[in-house]
Motif scaffolding. Sequence first.
Motif, PDB file in Angstrom:
ATOM      1  N   CYS A 103      23.826   4.051 -30.633  1.00  6.04           N
ATOM      2  CA  CYS A 103      22.408   3.934 -30.307  1.00  6.04           C
ATOM      3  C   CYS A 103      22.216   3.964 -28.796  1.00  6.04           C
ATOM      4  O   CYS A 103      23.006   3.369 -28.052  1.00  6.04           O
ATOM      5  CB  CYS A 103      21.863   2.619 -30.878  1.00  6.04           C
ATOM      6  SG  CYS A 103      20.115   2.299 -30.544  1.00  6.04           S
ATOM      7  N   GLY A 104      21.176   4.658 -28.349  1.00 10.34           N
ATOM      8  CA  GLY A 104      20.849   4.693 -26.933  1.00 10.34           C
ATOM      9  C   GLY A 104      19.355   4.539 -26.719  1.00 10.34           C
ATOM     10  O   GLY A 104      18.550   4.959 -27.557  1.00 10.34           O
ATOM     11  N   ALA A 105      18.979   3.932 -25.588  1.00  8.14           N
ATOM     12  CA  ALA A 105      17.560   3.751 -25.274  1.00  8.14           C
ATOM     13  C   ALA A 105      17.353   3.935 -23.777  1.00  8.14           C
ATOM     14  O   ALA A 105      18.241   3.661 -22.969  1.00  8.14           O
ATOM     15  CB  ALA A 105      17.075   2.369 -25.698  1.00  8.14           C
ATOM     16  N   ILE A 106      16.141   4.401 -23.432  1.00  7.10           N
ATOM     17  CA  ILE A 106      15.767   4.627 -22.038  1.00  7.10           C
ATOM     18  C   ILE A 106      14.589   3.722 -21.700  1.00  7.10           C
ATOM     19  O   ILE A 106      13.589   3.692 -22.419  1.00  7.10           O
ATOM     20  CB  ILE A 106      15.348   6.089 -21.798  1.00  7.10           C
ATOM     21  CG1 ILE A 106      16.387   7.068 -22.356  1.00  7.10           C
ATOM     22  CG2 ILE A 106      15.114   6.349 -20.315  1.00  7.10           C
ATOM     23  CD1 ILE A 106      15.885   8.505 -22.438  1.00  7.10           C
ATOM     24  N   VAL A 107      14.710   2.980 -20.593  1.00 10.34           N
ATOM     25  CA  VAL A 107      13.615   2.173 -20.053  1.00 10.34           C
ATOM     26  C   VAL A 107      13.397   2.604 -18.603  1.00 10.34           C
ATOM     27  O   VAL A 107      14.326   2.521 -17.788  1.00 10.34           O
ATOM     28  CB  VAL A 107      13.930   0.671 -20.127  1.00 10.34           C
ATOM     29  CG1 VAL A 107      12.871  -0.139 -19.373  1.00 10.34           C
ATOM     30  CG2 VAL A 107      14.020   0.202 -21.577  1.00 10.34           C
ATOM     31  N   ASP A 108      12.206   3.078 -18.317  1.00 15.87           N
ATOM     32  CA  ASP A 108      11.844   3.495 -16.948  1.00 15.87           C
ATOM     33  C   ASP A 108      12.884   4.442 -16.349  1.00 15.87           C
ATOM     34  O   ASP A 108      13.222   4.360 -15.164  1.00 15.87           O
ATOM     35  CB  ASP A 108      11.674   2.269 -16.043  1.00 15.87           C
ATOM     36  CG  ASP A 108      10.495   1.403 -16.462  1.00 15.87           C
ATOM     37  OD1 ASP A 108       9.559   1.931 -17.101  1.00 15.87           O
ATOM     38  OD2 ASP A 108      10.513   0.188 -16.164  1.00 15.87           O
ATOM     39  N   GLY A 109      13.414   5.333 -17.188  1.00 15.63           N
ATOM     40  CA  GLY A 109      14.340   6.350 -16.710  1.00 15.63           C
ATOM     41  C   GLY A 109      15.798   5.955 -16.693  1.00 15.63           C
ATOM     42  O   GLY A 109      16.659   6.770 -16.324  1.00 15.63           O
TER      43      GLY A 109
END
Length: 279
Positions: A103-109
């Motif tokens: 799983c991967g996630a992006i917050v503010d780039g």
Amino acid sequence: MGWGDRGVQIKTPEQIDVMRKAGLVVGRTLQLLRESVRPGITTGELDAIAEDSIRSAGATPSFKGYSHPPFPASICASVNDEVVHGIPGERVLAEGDIISIDCGAIVDGWHGDAATTVAVGEVPHDVRELMRVTEEALWHGIAAARLGGRVTDISHAVESHVRSQPHPTGGSYGILEEYVGHGIGSEMHQPPNVPNYGRPGRGPKLVRGLALAVEPMITLASNETTLLPDEWTVGTVDGSWAAHFEHTFTLTPEGAWVLTALDGGEERLQQLGVPFGGH
């Protein structure tokens, strides 16, 4: 990719703090998925749970639309002899399966990336041992990292732990060599590569502001893999089952900080006698 320092992204403490936010989204999503795994659920249903969890936290899935052909989902769901990059869909999980969820996630780039392998009900002893050895190898790799050290200090620690563990059937575990960990930051995959085998003391220096995703991929037998016709899923050639665990971490002057672990890795690092560098 070469072992030079070229292209290695060094983050500021403030940027690392944003990566921690992304890491917590990933960690909480994986916790939710571990609780959701059961006989009868489909990998596609798990993907829907993950995407809702990520987007509800104000983040964006790292995987969806990634690369070419574009990855079509928010998690990788790899079952049994599938090692990594499995595409979620209609497959129904059954008692005795194992599933690697990446799983991967992006917050503010800024990215967070982690994986876990989950047993579906009761699994055989040799499979349970495979999962234990793989997860422990991940933590031994992180525990070997020190400011001023080198990337392959991690690699050597992962391999050494795997090789030190007795195989339940008297064989030997397979360590994937074609697929490795990686740098991470404003992109999900960056230099340097982080192999799961090799001699210590090589590769770029471990410095403050470097973030790495360490991810052992271990099989019950051969490490030879094949790419399935969907152009994403990686399976074992001999059909042996595989486990996969991953965390994103960084080093501070105080010690290691595991950005995708809910407690920052404090408990596991303390068990290994390693200073915890989070906050």
